[in-house]
Write a protein that holds these residues in place. Structure first.
Motif, PDB file in Angstrom:
ATOM      1  N   UNK A   1       0.715  -1.257   0.009  1.00  0.00           N
ATOM      2  CA  UNK A   1       0.028  -0.036  -0.033  1.00  0.00           C
ATOM      3  C   UNK A   1       0.719   1.169  -0.039  1.00  0.00           C
ATOM      4  N   UNK A   2       0.645   2.136  -0.779  1.00  0.00           N
ATOM      5  CA  UNK A   2       1.402   3.656  -0.799  1.00  0.00           C
ATOM      6  C   UNK A   2       1.578   4.271   0.372  1.00  0.00           C
ATOM      7  N   UNK A   3       2.791   4.695   0.661  1.00  0.00           N
ATOM      8  CA  UNK A   3       3.033   5.445   2.005  1.00  0.00           C
ATOM      9  C   UNK A   3       1.861   6.682   2.062  1.00  0.00           C
ATOM     10  N   UNK A   4       1.801   7.304   0.817  1.00  0.00           N
ATOM     11  CA  UNK A   4       0.538   8.370   0.707  1.00  0.00           C
ATOM     12  C   UNK A   4      -0.690   8.132   1.002  1.00  0.00           C
ATOM     13  N   UNK A   5      -1.045   6.960   0.658  1.00  0.00           N
ATOM     14  CA  UNK A   5      -2.470   6.485   1.060  1.00  0.00           C
ATOM     15  C   UNK A   5      -2.477   6.187   2.521  1.00  0.00           C
ATOM     16  N   UNK A   6      -1.388   5.593   3.167  1.00  0.00           N
ATOM     17  CA  UNK A   6      -1.408   5.360   4.446  1.00  0.00           C
ATOM     18  C   UNK A   6      -1.396   6.757   5.418  1.00  0.00           C
ATOM     19  N   UNK A   7      -0.670   7.652   4.965  1.00  0.00           N
ATOM     20  CA  UNK A   7      -0.704   8.896   5.721  1.00  0.00           C
ATOM     21  C   UNK A   7      -1.973   9.788   5.290  1.00  0.00           C
ATOM     22  N   UNK A   8      -2.322   9.469   4.123  1.00  0.00           N
ATOM     23  CA  UNK A   8      -3.340  10.268   3.558  1.00  0.00           C
ATOM     24  C   UNK A   8      -3.111  11.864   3.177  1.00  0.00           C
ATOM     25  N   UNK A   9      -1.654  11.993   2.790  1.00  0.00           N
ATOM     26  CA  UNK A   9      -1.237  13.118   2.264  1.00  0.00           C
ATOM     27  C   UNK A   9       0.103  12.994   1.279  1.00  0.00           C
TER      28      UNK A   9
END
Length: 173
Positions: free
Chosen positions: A69-77
């Motif tokens: 899962x992409x880091x950006x999706x995990x952090x939401x930004x």
């Protein structure tokens, strides 16, 4: 309730992400711990310990990242041209190619003469995060914007002050 040292958690995260083949395991582990602790990554430098809830959220984020899962999706930004963009499943993460699109649009706007008529309108069809329009409007403050989100049932939102209501962006003057 026990506490955990951030450095130890980051080391564990680096090991798991390295085993999973992550390209930037150190940076990803730091960003994910910061997200789990609701801190800016720089805030980790002054954080001596985190509680079990943060450690549990972090372990879940590391597991999901190791699964791809992409880091950006995990952090939401995600960051793009100094703009903090909200992203998640269904909203594309800005890519380097997006930068080329913005540069092309800005070049086209520069070629317009000021005396050719009303302010140009930027039409953002299928917008997700609104980052293309946000980037253009930061540079060309005279432009207006029409936004048609990918899931919009009706007419586009048009206006000089808000490129897209769901992005929360407001132009500063």
């Amino acid at each position: 309730m026990s506490t955990h040292r951030p450095a130890a958690l980051i080391k564990q995260g680096i090991n798991e992400l390295t085993s999973a083949g992550a390209q930037s395991p150190r940076a990803e582990a730091r960003h994910l711990l910061a997200a789990a602790a609701d801190l800016d990554p720089a805030g980790l430098a002054t954080t001596r310990e985190v509680d079990d809830a943060v450690a549990d959220r972090y372990a879940d984020l590391i597991r999901r990242r190791a699964a791809g899962e992409p880091v950006q999706y995990l952090t939401g930004r995600a960051w793009f041209r100094k703009i903090d963009v909200q992203v998640g499943p269904g909203v594309f993460i800005p890519r380097p190619e997006t930068e080329a699109v913005v540069h092309f649009a800005l070049d086209q706007l520069l070629n317009l003469r000021a005396d050719t008529g009303p302010s140009p309108v930027i039409v953002d069809l299928g917008t997700g995060s609104g980052v293309i329009a946000k980037s253009i409007l930061r540079v060309n403050t005279q432009a207006r914007h029409a936004c048609m989100p990918w899931n919009a049932p009706r007419r586009p939102q048009v206006g000089p002050a808000q490129p897209c209501r769901r992005t929360g962006h407001r132009r500063s003057r």
